[in-house]
Design an enzyme around this catalytic site. Structure first.
Site, mmCIF file in Angstrom:
data_model
loop_
_atom_site.group_PDB
_atom_site.id
_atom_site.type_symbol
_atom_site.label_atom_id
_atom_site.label_comp_id
_atom_site.label_asym_id
_atom_site.label_seq_id
_atom_site.Cartn_x
_atom_site.Cartn_y
_atom_site.Cartn_z
ATOM 1 N N GLU D 64 -80.245 33.899 65.183
ATOM 2 C CA GLU D 64 -81.613 34.401 65.129
ATOM 3 C C GLU D 64 -82.516 33.588 64.203
ATOM 4 O O GLU D 64 -83.712 33.435 64.466
ATOM 5 C CB GLU D 64 -81.619 35.877 64.713
ATOM 6 C CG GLU D 64 -81.091 36.833 65.781
ATOM 7 C CD GLU D 64 -79.563 36.865 65.891
ATOM 8 O OE1 GLU D 64 -78.890 36.253 65.031
ATOM 9 O OE2 GLU D 64 -79.050 37.489 66.831
ATOM 10 N N ASP D 123 -74.491 52.656 70.767
ATOM 11 C CA ASP D 123 -74.131 51.449 70.015
ATOM 12 C C ASP D 123 -74.175 51.662 68.500
ATOM 13 O O ASP D 123 -73.505 50.963 67.749
ATOM 14 C CB ASP D 123 -75.049 50.279 70.404
ATOM 15 C CG ASP D 123 -74.507 49.520 71.615
ATOM 16 O OD1 ASP D 123 -73.300 49.642 71.906
ATOM 17 O OD2 ASP D 123 -75.290 48.800 72.252
ATOM 18 N N GLN D 127 -77.187 48.361 65.607
ATOM 19 C CA GLN D 127 -78.064 47.839 66.657
ATOM 20 C C GLN D 127 -79.434 48.529 66.684
ATOM 21 O O GLN D 127 -80.257 48.208 67.531
ATOM 22 C CB GLN D 127 -77.419 48.006 68.048
ATOM 23 C CG GLN D 127 -75.915 47.784 68.086
ATOM 24 C CD GLN D 127 -75.504 46.329 68.034
ATOM 25 O OE1 GLN D 127 -75.960 45.520 68.818
ATOM 26 N NE2 GLN D 127 -74.650 45.968 67.077
ATOM 27 N N ARG D 173 -85.342 51.187 74.327
ATOM 28 C CA ARG D 173 -84.322 51.000 75.348
ATOM 29 C C ARG D 173 -84.396 52.051 76.462
ATOM 30 O O ARG D 173 -84.288 51.700 77.638
ATOM 31 C CB ARG D 173 -82.943 51.037 74.685
ATOM 32 C CG ARG D 173 -81.780 50.889 75.643
ATOM 33 C CD ARG D 173 -80.458 50.853 74.867
ATOM 34 N NE ARG D 173 -79.320 50.695 75.746
ATOM 35 C CZ ARG D 173 -78.682 51.705 76.346
ATOM 36 N NH1 ARG D 173 -79.083 52.940 76.174
ATOM 37 N NH2 ARG D 173 -77.649 51.462 77.131
HETATM 38 C C1 LIG Z 1 -76.753 39.298 64.930
HETATM 39 C C2 LIG Z 1 -76.491 39.772 66.306
HETATM 40 N N1 LIG Z 1 -77.139 39.218 67.337
HETATM 41 C C3 LIG Z 1 -76.938 39.667 68.599
HETATM 42 C C4 LIG Z 1 -76.058 40.695 68.855
HETATM 43 C C5 LIG Z 1 -75.877 41.246 70.260
HETATM 44 N N2 LIG Z 1 -74.537 40.912 70.782
HETATM 45 C C6 LIG Z 1 -73.533 41.804 70.769
HETATM 46 S S1 LIG Z 1 -72.096 41.171 71.384
HETATM 47 C C7 LIG Z 1 -72.838 39.683 71.703
HETATM 48 C C8 LIG Z 1 -72.039 38.564 72.302
HETATM 49 C C9 LIG Z 1 -70.887 38.201 71.434
HETATM 50 O O1 LIG Z 1 -70.183 37.118 71.950
HETATM 51 P P1 LIG Z 1 -68.811 36.696 71.294
HETATM 52 O O2 LIG Z 1 -68.967 36.543 69.834
HETATM 53 O O3 LIG Z 1 -68.301 35.523 72.027
HETATM 54 O O4 LIG Z 1 -67.875 37.960 71.506
HETATM 55 P P2 LIG Z 1 -67.149 38.429 72.834
HETATM 56 O O5 LIG Z 1 -67.878 39.629 73.316
HETATM 57 O O6 LIG Z 1 -67.159 37.314 73.817
HETATM 58 O O7 LIG Z 1 -65.777 38.761 72.379
HETATM 59 C C10 LIG Z 1 -74.179 39.711 71.320
HETATM 60 C C11 LIG Z 1 -75.108 38.588 71.458
HETATM 61 C C12 LIG Z 1 -75.401 41.239 67.734
HETATM 62 N N3 LIG Z 1 -74.538 42.257 67.861
HETATM 63 N N4 LIG Z 1 -75.618 40.757 66.496
#
Ligand SMILES: Cc1ncc(C[n+]2csc(CCOP(=O)(O)OP(=O)(O)O)c2C)c(N)n1
Ligand SMILES: Cc1ncc(C[n+]2csc(CCOP(=O)(O)OP(=O)(O)O)c2C)c(N)n1
Ligand SMILES: [Mg+2]
Ligand SMILES: [Mg+2]
Lengths: 330, 318, 330, 318
Positions: D64, D123, D127, D173
């Site tokens: 971010e 969530d 969030q 949302r």
């Molecule tokens: C700081 C932040 N930005 C965005 C999100 C939203 N978000 C939740 S899970 C996710 C994807 C995570 O990907 P990864 O780390 O590869 O985990 P995976 O689900 O693939 O195990 C995002 C962008 C968040 N939780 N925290």
């Protein structure tokens, strides 16, 4: 065969949340644990530190059985909640199973605040179903509690909440913070001269957060030999494949120059996970990283392919699909 | 005229210096205290503690996000973490880490932000904490303290370490006029009446307590009886002191070295509207960044002076 | 020999700051420029892009002379201001000189808002005296303005302020943001299909900020061939040597795996700086990093040694020391 | 009873969906618009724009800080940057980047935060954007908009792109009850009187406008004449509308899905105290994080309901 009874009382109260009816309801429930015919999974105290007896250690086959149990819990609880992140949880099952049941972590589910415990930090907090499943099987609380996931009043929140659930070591959900928190815990053990170790699981998409790289550098400065991080490299993040969204490529090449001991393994192979954790255990002069290459949704991949979405990010399996998944795992 | 001069105050330590001295002095007794720094310990004055207790001091470099979460991790293992940086970098650059690694789990982390306000001078807006109180108060469960002088900062440092749970302490860079005795008390959440009066109440904190005292002196010369409250704790706010001021003096001016939004003024306004509506005037930075310049010149230019307070008060008194 | 007259009017007004008396006072002053006997340093428009004629290009010796001029300005203005970061500015003099006067950047000091200009972002904003010195010599404003550094009302703030001083491309001072800003500008050039290039100077201590690593990864994703970053690796940060505070070690080893073209050079050698910028100019398919190893306070090192502080972070030279420094540079 | 039901409102689009549709629709005409995302474009609804205009859409991954400064860089080169994430991640995780790469230079960046409030549900707190309005308003020169329904969000999206300078748009949302006509106007800084009345004024924004309308319906049944103001712009605040409410109705309740500190309530309180002191009550989240649970259940548990508003209003009316 019953494991220890647990009583997950709210020792730390939550401002504005005085009622925790769902916890109370299950606090005296029977603890099913991992149903492997072992008496208890509570490591015994040895010389003021908790160590598992050799004969208590589980075989690879037994660990695989637990892994399957965790997978079922994950699917059941997210489908029951009608929300959550099953695929993100499934990829990390082998790592979490090996840590909690492979003898790599010293903890006492009945004394979650034991100061000399090892710590597990789930930095990719949205995968918390895998952690709740492991904690239930380890005896922190009854498995019946799992079906309260994400329900109003339940301590099993959508992301880990340290304040409400004993045994949770970090409140995560905003990605990027877990490694730093773990580093702080590793440093605290140094100050207190305890043998506590810290394990942190990070998402591959999460590796985009700069804070993780700050923590990598700082952990190296302090040569924290009691810190092990695992990247769950499942190839996907929220909006697509990591190679399309933010390709971090070869983590080993990027992290070794930061002064870490790095291994890259197939993280859905229990054998490789256990081996890697053993190797890491033996390294005590620097922080250790395991790049755990996994598949998101491992265990039910054919169903995700059938559904046309091998990421399946942040959505529960619809009931019919969940039924198929449970059958596939049995 | 220098701040505090009109009311006969003498310049003393900067609040950051008083904090640094107190922290070091308390270090031996408070064995659980550790510090986490982000390459500015010589500015925030955690340096003396770090030199005295090197095993309990961590400098993680220019990486505020990591700094705060590391402090959270230490606290989750039972330490009392003191994490310090410029207010602007601590609150702004590591806000989410404070939110999630400290406030949400309710951990025992002491957030200390130095270089608050525009009185830091020449370095300019990037280094000035002008929104830190708003940000700190927006963290559920975090106590927010803004001290006015050296002695009260020393007492506040001890009170902060004794308090269980997350707190924010706001510190200034320039020397501050001395208002309190060396052995003064400090109670989180309890405002100090530094001057009694019955026509109007000036509520201030930080450096602006001195400005308020100067203004009170000037107003008294014109025949008004002026109460001055040092509202050193913005959260939890001392509602009783505000309600008493509203009821007993009927008019309030709130003075702070902070943006209008989310500062002490906004907290006082909510209490007043809810409990006992009376006219309130606000002296603050408004909605603007400042600029580079000498600290006194900036306070003057942006209206954070005794004169501004006198004008605001006279507006209400007339 | 006079350069162009400048009129740094406040085209972008600052909320709450209506008066800029110091600017007005100097706006009609004579522009001394760089005193090298060249007519003007304004690159001429060629085919709708500004290019410097070959005969306008300066020799290494001429660049070195400008570098010395900038060093003098840095010392004079910070001592006059009685605050600021001379040592942080001095280490970056060769890089900034080569960029502004070596023909690597297309700009027009008289038209600072020219959309197709190249951009210079000083991410380590506290070193802004070197930038102000270069801008003055390049004709953005009169050199007399330099002595207003950090004075109330002056547009020469303690850290760069894009809103008040035309020619400043990013408001920095909170470390870690410049590379991301530069990446945004590089992407804007892509969207607009212009030939604009972007140059970013980062501190070695600043490399501790995770955001820089986020930007490294993203720049690689977008293969921004018009982005060049320079790390001014002067070996010190605020509280000590980088090797003691946060040792990032070998930047080349850390950054190459992020998909960048990386060179490591002696950044206080004008020859090496010019060569490296030429090499980088020829690479157009990926972002380019120059790890510029320098000495903090380069040019007056003996004086810093004498003072017992070879970091000399964030403090001006006392007048007597400044006098010695100026003599040393003459 | 569902939100808005009592006052006869029908459920319509979530404000994030309306924003996503509007952005995509405006994309062809507004050629300078680019989007910068942090791996949540499918949640914030910038995805349709990104699919329609792939060359103008950048997804920088879960980062971010970089996301916001990249948006600032694009804006400094003349683009209108729309940078979107969850409100909590955008404001909290990239605050310093907003401060220094966007607000201080006053660049034309449109900050869009989805998943604001506790109504996002399961969530949980990590969030939920519950402090985003306080944080956004603490940025000098940034306009802060909180829309109530789909139609007004569409109009606000256009107004935001037309506005020169940094703005923040807060989105929810869940599906929102429809209050406005499809072709409604939207003027930044101008509150809408969605219902006239003379005994008391309910000032609300976001989803809480529906709760206020329900409360008004209930109060009218009890014989009170109730004005409802949709204060969709928190900064710059519509002082005239607040002063008129204070003078004409003598009592005010402020309702918002946000912490007490630094939200709409605090802004209204300052205006009221300064200009025309009258009693004000506040309905908000107080000073607490919420928890996981279904959105409606959470609103109920944390008192963000028409009933709470009715109680607050009756407290003032009695
Ligand atoms: C700081 C932040 N930005 C965005 C999100 C939203 N978000 C939740 S899970 C996710 C994807 C995570 O990907 P990864 O780390 O590869 O985990 P995976 O689900 O693939 O195990 C995002 C962008 C968040 N939780 N925290
Ligand atoms: C985000 C942030 N944290 C801390 C500071 C305070 N600070 C100013 S300069 C500096 C040291 C910078 O070191 P380096 O990047 O190596 O630059 P140098 O002065 O050595 O050229 C620090 C910590 C800051 N300006 N911004
Ligand atoms: Mg992943
Ligand atoms: Mg340096």
């Amino acid at each position: 065969m019953h494991g220890p009874r647990t009583s997950p009382t709210e020792s730390r109260s939550h401002p504005g949340t005085t009622d925790v009816p769902l916890v109370e309801a299950f606090s005296h429930a029977e603890q099913l644990t991992y149903r492997l015919g072992r008496a208890s999974f509570r490591p015994k105290p040895v010389n003021n530190t908790y160590k598992m007896d050799e004969d208590q250690k589980l075989s690879i086959d037994e660990l695989k059985k637990i892994a399957t149990t965790l997978r079922k819990h994950i699917i059941e609880m997210t489908t029951a909640a009608n929300s959550g992140h099953p695929s993100s949880s499934l990829s990390a099952v082998e790592v979490v199973t090996a840590l909690y049941f492979g003898g790599f972590m010293n903890y006492d589910a009945k004394k979650p605040d034991w100061p000399e415990r090892d710590r597990f930090v789930l930095s990719k907090g949205h995968a918390v179903p895998v952690l709740y499943a492991a904690m239930a099987e380890a005896g922190y609380f009854g498995v019946e509690l799992l079906k309260t996931l994400r329900r109003l009043g339940s301590v099993l929140e959508g992301h880990p909440n340290l304040k409400r659930l004993p045994g949770i070591e970090a409140s995560t959900g905003s990605l990027g913070q877990g490694l730093s928190i773990g580093l702080g815990q590793a440093l605290a053990a140094r100050v207190d001269k305890t043998k506590s170790k810290v394990f942190v699981v990070i998402g591959d998409g999460e590796m985009g957060e700069g804070q993780v790289w700050e923590a990598l550098a700082a952990a190296s400065k302090y040569k924290v030999g009691n810190l092990t991080a695992i990247i769950d490299q499942n190839g996907y993040q929220q909006t697509g494949a990591t190679k399309d969204v933010l390709d971090m490529g070869d983590f080993q090449k990027k992290i070794e120059p930061f002064g870490w001991h790095v291994q890259t393994i197939n993280g859905n192979s229990m054998e490789e996970v256990v081996d890697a954790l053993k190797t890491a255990e033996a390294v005590t002069d620097k922080p250790k990283m395991i790049v755990s290459k996994t598949r998101k949704g491992y265990g039910i991949l054919p169903l995700l392919e059938e559904a046309g979405d091998t990421n399946f990010h942040g959505k529960p399996l619809p009931p019919a699909m969940a039924e198929k998944a449970l059958a596939m795992l049995s | 005229m220098a701040l505090g001069e009109l009311s006969g105050l003498k310049l003393g330590q900067a609040t950051r210096d008083a904090f640094g001295d107190a922290l070091k002095d308390l270090g031996a007794e408070y064995k659980d205290v550790v510090t986490v720094d982000g390459d500015v310990g010589n500015s925030t004055r955690t340096e003396p503690f770090a030199q005295a207790f090197p095993d309990r001091a961590f400098n993680v470099g220019i990486a505020e996000s990591n700094m705060v979460s590391v402090a959270g991790g230490l606290a989750s293992s039972g330490k009392t973490s003191v994490v310090a940086s410029f207010a602007a970098f601590l609150l702004c650059n590591a806000y989410d880490q404070i939110r999630m690694s400290v406030a949400f789990p309710g951990l025992n982390v002491k957030l200390v932000g130095s270089h608050a306000g525009i009185s830091i001078g020449e370095d300019g807006p990037s280094q000035m904490g002008i929104e830190d109180v708003a940000l700190a108060c927006s963290l559920p469960g975090v106590a927010v303290i803004v001290t006015a002088d050296g002695p009260s900062t020393k007492a506040a440092t001890k009170a902060m370490l004794d308090h269980k749970g997350p707190t924010y302490l706001r510190l200034g860079r320039p020397k501050a006029p001395v208002i309190y005795d060396a052995d003064c008390d400090f109670t989180i959440g309890k405002a100090n009446v530094v001057k009694e009066g019955k026509d109007i109440t000036l509520i201030a904190n930080g450096l602006m307590v001195s400005a308020a005292l100067d203004a009170a002196t000037a107003l008294e010369k014109k025949g008004h009886s002026v109460r001055v409250l040092d509202m050193h704790t913005v959260k939890p706010i001392d509602e009783a002191a505000i309600i008493a001021a509203a009821k007993e003096t009927g008019r309030i001016v709130v003075v702070e070295e902070h943006l209008a939004h989310g500062g002490l003024g906004s907290v006082v306004a909510m209490v007043v509207c809810k409990e006992h509506p009376v006219p309130v005037s606000f002296v603050n930075l408004g909605d603007t960044f400042a600029e580079s310049g000498d600290g006194d010149g900036l306070l003057e230019k942006y209206g954070l002076t005794a004169d501004s307070v006198v004008n605001a008060a006279e507006g209400l008194l007339s």
